[in-house]
Write an enzyme that holds these catalytic residues in place. Structure first.
Site, PDB file in Angstrom:
ATOM      1  N   LYS A  62     -15.716 -11.496  16.348  1.00  0.00           N
ATOM      2  CA  LYS A  62     -16.407 -12.741  16.759  1.00  0.00           C
ATOM      3  C   LYS A  62     -16.349 -12.921  18.278  1.00  0.00           C
ATOM      4  CE  LYS A  62     -15.838 -15.301  12.396  1.00  0.00           C
ATOM      5  NZ  LYS A  62     -14.877 -14.489  11.634  1.00  0.00           N
ATOM      6  N   PHE A  63     -16.919 -11.957  18.992  1.00  0.00           N
ATOM      7  CA  PHE A  63     -16.988 -12.057  20.460  1.00  0.00           C
ATOM      8  C   PHE A  63     -17.714 -13.348  20.828  1.00  0.00           C
ATOM      9  CE2 PHE A  63     -16.844  -7.386  19.780  1.00  0.00           C
ATOM     10  CZ  PHE A  63     -15.757  -7.084  20.587  1.00  0.00           C
TER      11      PHE A  63
END
Ligand code: S5P
Length: 238
Positions: free
Chosen positions: A68-69
């Site tokens: 989940k950049f």
């Protein structure tokens, strides 16, 4: 998925390397993807992703690092390629929030292109928990961003709320894969806002891949349970 007759992605949220490797070996034939959070592994060594990679190749499933950049393009490149995890070296798929705008996609894409094997990105167009902000206009704009980089962005995380998921499929069209977490054989939720729908309902609403975590790995016999999800998910797809 078609070769193996499965649309199950195992969300392997165990925290010991040997437990994850054991599940990957035993459940490998039942799943199309093993999704993990590398940063929750308590006894991480660089050997761990190498062993996982070998099991992924042996059992023909993809590795999805649920990172989940969520930062600017330059920072996500560093997070994707560097640090102790070197995610780009072993993860077939990663995901990203769209809150920073298209620079996050461009940054990850440039890093991905340095790899010899293909790499893909999933955008979090929606999320599963109660009260998520990833709805409405946010979802629409996330899809628009994906359409600017269709070769790299292969799909979206979709909500487990059926009305929202149906809307996502309508907006996304048929060219993207929709992956839905928050899936259990019995619908419901947990104490921290997670919401569950059944494999049948999410597939009927347009989901391709069901992401199942506690429903499988916390079961008394994860292999037996994985087969139940494989059957339910694949019957729904067919
Ligand atoms: O919106 C989301 C997005 C993700 S990737 N909701 C989620 O639950 N996830 C992930 O899916 C979450 O991080 C976890 O690894 C998994 C769901 O696990 P379960 O135990 O609730 O099935």
């Amino acid at each position: 998925m078609i070769e193996k007759g499965t649309n199950v992605a195992l969300a392997c949220d165990e925290t010991k390397a040997d437990v994850v490797l054991d599940l990957a070996e035993k459940l490998g034939p039942k799943i199309c993807i093993l999704k993990l959070h590398i940063d929750i592994i308590e006894d991480f060594t660089p050997e761990f992703p190498k062993q996982l990679r070998m099991l992924a190749d042996k059992h023909n499933f993809l590795l999805f690092e649920d990172r989940k950049f969520a930062d600017i393009g330059n920072t996500v490149q560093l997070q994707y390629e560097k640090g102790i995890y070197h995610i780009a070296d072993w993860a077939d798929i990663v995901n990203a929030h769209t809150v920073p705008g298209p620079g996050i996609i461009q940054g990850l894409k440039e890093s991905a292109e340095k790899q010899s094997d293909p790499r893909g990105l999933i955008l979090l167009a929606q999320m599963t928990p109660e009260g998520t902000l990833a709805t409405g206009d946010y979802t629409k704009k996330s899809i628009e961003m994906a359409k600017q980089s269709p070769a790299f962005v292969n799909g979206f995380i979709g909500s487990s709320t059926i009305s929202e998921l149906t809307e996502l499929r309508e907006l996304a069209g048929e060219d993207f894969v929709i992956y839905t977490p928050g899936v259990k054989l019995a619908a419901g939720g947990d104490d921290l806002g997670q919401k569950y729908s059944t494999p049948q309902d999410v597939v009927a609403a347009g989901s391709d891949v069901i992401i199942v975590g506690r429903g499988i790995y916390q079961a008394e016999d994860p292999l037996v349970e994985a087969e139940k999800y494989r059957e339910a998910g694949w019957d729904a797809i067919e």
